[in-house]
Design an enzyme around this catalytic site. Structure first.
Site, PDB file in Angstrom:
ATOM      1  N   ASP A  71       0.838  -1.327   0.065  1.00 29.72           N
ATOM      2  CA  ASP A  71      -0.198  -0.137  -0.032  1.00 29.72           C
ATOM      3  C   ASP A  71       0.929   1.412   0.007  1.00 29.72           C
ATOM      4  O   ASP A  71       2.072   1.235   0.279  1.00 29.72           O
ATOM      5  CB  ASP A  71      -0.999  -0.054   1.242  1.00 29.72           C
ATOM      6  N   LYS A 106      -1.173   2.560   7.378  1.00 25.05           N
ATOM      7  CA  LYS A 106      -2.018   1.290   7.302  1.00 25.05           C
ATOM      8  C   LYS A 106      -0.960   0.129   7.343  1.00 25.05           C
ATOM      9  O   LYS A 106      -1.106  -0.640   8.114  1.00 25.05           O
ATOM     10  CB  LYS A 106      -2.579   1.227   5.812  1.00 25.05           C
ATOM     11  N   THR A 108     -12.888  -3.475  -9.359  1.00 23.80           N
ATOM     12  CA  THR A 108     -14.091  -3.293 -10.600  1.00 23.80           C
ATOM     13  C   THR A 108     -13.853  -2.125 -11.601  1.00 23.80           C
ATOM     14  O   THR A 108     -13.749  -0.980 -11.153  1.00 23.80           O
ATOM     15  CB  THR A 108     -15.371  -2.826  -9.662  1.00 23.80           C
ATOM     16  N   GLU A 122     -14.290  -9.156  -7.927  1.00 25.14           N
ATOM     17  CA  GLU A 122     -14.463  -9.679  -6.470  1.00 25.14           C
ATOM     18  C   GLU A 122     -16.132  -9.196  -6.025  1.00 25.14           C
ATOM     19  O   GLU A 122     -16.422  -8.224  -6.597  1.00 25.14           O
ATOM     20  CB  GLU A 122     -13.834  -8.493  -5.479  1.00 25.14           C
ATOM     21  N   ASN A 144     -23.785  -6.355  -9.568  1.00 24.01           N
ATOM     22  CA  ASN A 144     -23.901  -5.446  -8.675  1.00 24.01           C
ATOM     23  C   ASN A 144     -25.266  -4.526  -9.130  1.00 24.01           C
ATOM     24  O   ASN A 144     -26.036  -4.069  -8.127  1.00 24.01           O
ATOM     25  CB  ASN A 144     -22.773  -4.343  -8.593  1.00 24.01           C
ATOM     26  N   GLY A 193     -35.916   0.422   2.869  1.00 25.26           N
ATOM     27  CA  GLY A 193     -35.000   1.441   3.669  1.00 25.26           C
ATOM     28  C   GLY A 193     -34.966   2.689   2.889  1.00 25.26           C
ATOM     29  O   GLY A 193     -35.411   2.955   1.817  1.00 25.26           O
ATOM     30  N   GLY A 221     -25.913   2.587  -0.050  1.00 25.67           N
ATOM     31  CA  GLY A 221     -24.902   3.232  -0.230  1.00 25.67           C
ATOM     32  C   GLY A 221     -23.548   2.584  -0.312  1.00 25.67           C
ATOM     33  O   GLY A 221     -23.556   1.595  -1.246  1.00 25.67           O
ATOM     34  N   CYS A 264     -19.853   0.473  -3.558  1.00 21.64           N
ATOM     35  CA  CYS A 264     -19.820  -0.133  -4.962  1.00 21.64           C
ATOM     36  C   CYS A 264     -20.926   0.343  -5.630  1.00 21.64           C
ATOM     37  O   CYS A 264     -21.119   0.560  -6.780  1.00 21.64           O
ATOM     38  CB  CYS A 264     -19.686  -1.778  -4.583  1.00 21.64           C
ATOM     39  N   ARG A 278     -18.727   5.622   3.041  1.00 25.59           N
ATOM     40  CA  ARG A 278     -18.827   5.952   1.755  1.00 25.59           C
ATOM     41  C   ARG A 278     -20.255   5.781   1.053  1.00 25.59           C
ATOM     42  O   ARG A 278     -20.831   4.885   1.222  1.00 25.59           O
ATOM     43  CB  ARG A 278     -17.984   5.226   0.743  1.00 25.59           C
TER      44      ARG A 278
HETATM   45  N1  LIG Z   1     -15.205  -2.765  -0.707  1.00 24.01           N
HETATM   46  C1  LIG Z   1     -16.031  -3.530  -1.332  1.00 24.01           C
HETATM   47  O1  LIG Z   1     -17.103  -4.208  -0.733  1.00 24.01           O
HETATM   48  C2  LIG Z   1     -15.828  -4.017  -2.964  1.00 24.01           C
HETATM   49  C3  LIG Z   1     -16.455  -5.363  -3.142  1.00 24.01           C
HETATM   50  C4  LIG Z   1     -16.078  -5.773  -4.616  1.00 24.01           C
HETATM   51  C5  LIG Z   1     -15.252  -5.195  -5.369  1.00 24.01           C
HETATM   52  N2  LIG Z   1     -14.644  -3.640  -4.918  1.00 24.01           N
HETATM   53  C6  LIG Z   1     -13.872  -3.217  -5.661  1.00 24.01           C
HETATM   54  O2  LIG Z   1     -12.516  -3.395  -5.343  1.00 24.01           O
HETATM   55  C7  LIG Z   1     -11.671  -2.289  -5.678  1.00 24.01           C
HETATM   56  C8  LIG Z   1     -11.125  -1.802  -4.251  1.00 24.01           C
HETATM   57  O3  LIG Z   1     -12.099  -1.270  -3.277  1.00 24.01           O
HETATM   58  P1  LIG Z   1     -11.944  -1.096  -1.659  1.00 24.01           P
HETATM   59  O4  LIG Z   1     -13.346  -0.896  -1.133  1.00 24.01           O
HETATM   60  O5  LIG Z   1     -11.100  -2.406  -1.402  1.00 24.01           O
HETATM   61  O6  LIG Z   1     -10.998   0.177  -1.700  1.00 24.01           O
HETATM   62  P2  LIG Z   1     -10.108   0.919  -0.545  1.00 24.01           P
HETATM   63  O7  LIG Z   1     -10.446   2.368  -0.898  1.00 24.01           O
HETATM   64  O8  LIG Z   1     -11.043   0.481   0.585  1.00 24.01           O
HETATM   65  O9  LIG Z   1      -8.788   0.469  -0.645  1.00 24.01           O
HETATM   66  C9  LIG Z   1      -7.869   0.844  -1.645  1.00 24.01           C
HETATM   67  C10 LIG Z   1      -6.447   0.870  -0.964  1.00 24.01           C
HETATM   68  O10 LIG Z   1      -5.525   0.946  -2.495  1.00 24.01           O
HETATM   69  C11 LIG Z   1      -4.360   1.680  -1.777  1.00 24.01           C
HETATM   70  N3  LIG Z   1      -3.707   2.271  -3.070  1.00 24.01           N
HETATM   71  C12 LIG Z   1      -4.081   3.334  -3.659  1.00 24.01           C
HETATM   72  N4  LIG Z   1      -2.984   3.619  -4.620  1.00 24.01           N
HETATM   73  C13 LIG Z   1      -2.205   2.559  -4.656  1.00 24.01           C
HETATM   74  C14 LIG Z   1      -1.003   2.020  -5.224  1.00 24.01           C
HETATM   75  N5  LIG Z   1      -0.420   2.770  -6.128  1.00 24.01           N
HETATM   76  N6  LIG Z   1      -0.211   0.865  -4.573  1.00 24.01           N
HETATM   77  C15 LIG Z   1      -0.841   0.205  -3.617  1.00 24.01           C
HETATM   78  N7  LIG Z   1      -1.872   0.488  -2.694  1.00 24.01           N
HETATM   79  C16 LIG Z   1      -2.628   1.664  -3.455  1.00 24.01           C
HETATM   80  C17 LIG Z   1      -5.163   2.853  -0.977  1.00 24.01           C
HETATM   81  O11 LIG Z   1      -4.269   3.398   0.026  1.00 24.01           O
HETATM   82  C18 LIG Z   1      -6.160   1.981  -0.019  1.00 24.01           C
HETATM   83  O12 LIG Z   1      -5.559   1.240   1.048  1.00 24.01           O
HETATM   84  C19 LIG Z   1     -12.670  -0.957  -6.261  1.00 24.01           C
HETATM   85  O13 LIG Z   1     -12.718  -1.237  -7.586  1.00 24.01           O
HETATM   86  C20 LIG Z   1     -13.962  -1.337  -5.689  1.00 24.01           C
HETATM   87  O14 LIG Z   1     -15.051  -1.067  -6.500  1.00 24.01           O
HETATM   88  C21 LIG Z   1     -15.177  -3.471  -3.509  1.00 24.01           C
END
Ligand SMILES: NC(=O)c1ccc[n+]([C@@H]2O[C@H](COP(=O)([O-])OP(=O)(O)OC[C@H]3O[C@@H](n4cnc5c(N)ncnc54)[C@H](O)[C@@H]3O)[C@@H](O)[C@H]2O)c1
Length: 441
Positions: free
Chosen positions: A30, A35, A119, A149, A211, A256, A260, A263, A332
């Site tokens: 990261d 973190k 995504t 995912e 989704n 509801g 939010g 995603c 978010r």
């Molecule tokens: N949150 C969910 O429930 C969920 C479910 C399915 C898919 N997704 C998809 O997965 C992706 C990630 O979502 P998330 O909620 O985990 O995001 P998030 O914002 O929680 O985490 C992203 C992480 O990436 C890090 N990051 C940014 N640039 C970076 C780099 N160059 N190198 C290394 N790390 C870096 C950030 O510091 C952060 O910790 C999105 O595309 C989202 O749509 C999310």
């Protein structure tokens, strides 16, 4: 296998930890030093049930670092799980994905498979592969696999280990065989996850189509719920009647104040944006987005109608629940944010309770509202309670305390936390979603 995971958010970290749990050696990368420091101490930077336990259990196979060069040059497979937030026009912002691509280009010295877990709009994996191979050192080849995912926040660990399915989109044999090796342990006992391979564009589309379908189901039932209010039907009875039809099922039928999270809002907008760009607008997806936008303030509108615009000023309102859903600290696109903003616009005095989301909420609203880590203190002497998240602590709260502690026991419940048959036994005003109002004071 030696695996690197870029991004340690909800998706990246849970994926990395799950891969380590089944025996791979995983380096989680990261750019956020805080973190990384936290994870090195064995603490998760996000709230997800069971995650810290698994981090500790598998610590010999897990490394946390900001040193992407070492992580990517050592890896046989690099997963990309960074954010793809929405731009102001609704399209997906791929800057973080391409920043990781640049890091990979700079770091690797041998062939590698890059797996896009973020995504991304349909066609992105093709473009990423082209970008990587046209910039990487000569003689090195990068195969890109799409592996969307499907985890849900709040149940992310279980959803990853015992996934509903693993979807992998590949265009070449190397990616295909490497992905099979990565995921083999998940397809066997005790996980037995179905493993589906397809072309990359289909895999990307499975994610958006899934989704957006779920978001549509929510918007549909919310619209029906609002209509129930107009015609005197009860949405809980209606959905109970619907759910016996196996084609409909009983999931995602709770009315509801809208969806939010990180995603549904952005994934509906990104797919709609793409469809407009291709000149084949997805009209159902557009309707889903519009309905949700209005739904988030449906409860506030009721409050405004009941009190009148002028009488809102100086009203003391307690909000119960900040996060976009229970089981996560993620704010978010949480409906609570829209509602608190609207209340503050009308100079309402706002207090909020949430079991895990207050620190993040305070970063948004600072000292313009009051924060409580227990419900009793939050609702004490208040005129109105508004329920935004169906945390167990809220659902299991002693309803009798609303009349004991509040100045006026008036409850606006945006998540239908209490059965009407039970609320009716108390001296409260209770206004919920798609159901009869209770006026017992
Ligand atoms: N949150 C969910 O429930 C969920 C479910 C399915 C898919 N997704 C998809 O997965 C992706 C990630 O979502 P998330 O909620 O985990 O995001 P998030 O914002 O929680 O985490 C992203 C992480 O990436 C890090 N990051 C940014 N640039 C970076 C780099 N160059 N190198 C290394 N790390 C870096 C950030 O510091 C952060 O910790 C999105 O595309 C989202 O749509 C999310």
């Amino acid at each position: 296998m030696k695996i690197a995971v870029a991004g340690t958010g909800y998706v990246g970290l849970v994926t990395g930890v799950a891969l380590a749990h089944v025996g791979h050696n995983v380096t989680c990368v990261d750019i956020d030093e805080e973190k990384i420091k936290k994870m090195r101490k064995g603490n998760s930077p996000i709230y997800e049930e069971g995650l810290e336990d698994l981090m500790r259990k598998n610590k010999e196979r897990l490394t946390y670092t900001t040193d992407y060069k070492k992580a990517y040059s050592d890896a046989e497979v690099i997963f990309v799980g960074v954010g793809t937030p929405e731009r102001s026009d609704g399209s997906a912002n791929l800057d973080y994905v391409y920043a990781v691509c640049d890091n990979i280009i700079e770091s690797i010295t041998k062939n590698v498979v890059v797996v896009i877990k973020s995504t991304v709009p349909i066609g992105t994996n093709d473009k990423v592969e082209e970008y990587l191979n046209s910039h990487v050192k000569k003689g090195i080849h990068i195969s890109v696999a799409s592996n969307p995912e499907f985890l849900a926040q709040g149940t992310a660990v279980r959803d990853t280990l015992y996934a509903s399915r693993i979807v992998v989109g590949c265009e070449d044999d190397l990616a295909r065989s490497v992905m099979e090796e990565v995921y083999r342990p998940f397809t066997q006992d005790p996980y037995n996850v179905p493993y589906l391979t397809m072309n990359r564009r289909s895999a990307e589309m499975v994610k958006y189509a899934s989704n957006d379908f779920l978001a549509l189901k929510i918007s549909y039932i919310n619209e029906i719920s609002n209509f129930c209010e107009e015609i005197g039907a009860d949405i809980t009875e209606v959905t109970r009647g619907m759910s016996y039809d196996k084609r409909i099922g009983d999931k995602f039928l709770n009315s509801g104040i809208g969806y939010g999270g990180s995603c549904f809002p952005k994934d509906t907008k990104a797919l709609h944006y793409l469809s407009v760009e291709k000149d084949v607008e997805l009209k159902t997806v557009k309707a889903c987005i519009d309905v949700n936008k209005h739904q988030k303030l449906h409860l506030f509108k009721k409050l405004k109608e009941d009190y009148g615009n002028k009488n809102l000023k100086g009203l003391n309102v307690a909000i119960l629940g900040a996060t976009f859903k229970p089981g996560t600290d993620d704010l978010r696109e949480a409906p609570s944010i829209d509602n608190v903003k609207a209340l503050l616009d009308y100079e309402v005095n706002v207090s909020i309770y949430d079991p895990v989301g207050l620190d993040r909420f305070e970063k948004i609203f600072g000292n313009s509202i009051n924060y409580y880590d227990n419900i009793d203190d939050c609702i004490k002497d208040k005129d109105v309670v508004m329920i935004m998240t169906e945390w167990d602590t809220i659902k299991n709260y002693d309803i009798g305390k609303f009349s004991k502690l509040m100045k006026n026991p008036v409850i606006y419940d945006g998540r239908n936390c209490y059965p009407l048959s039970i609320v009716s036994q108390y001296k409260v005003e209770y206004i919920s979603m798609g159901r009869k109002e209770v006026h017992n004071i």
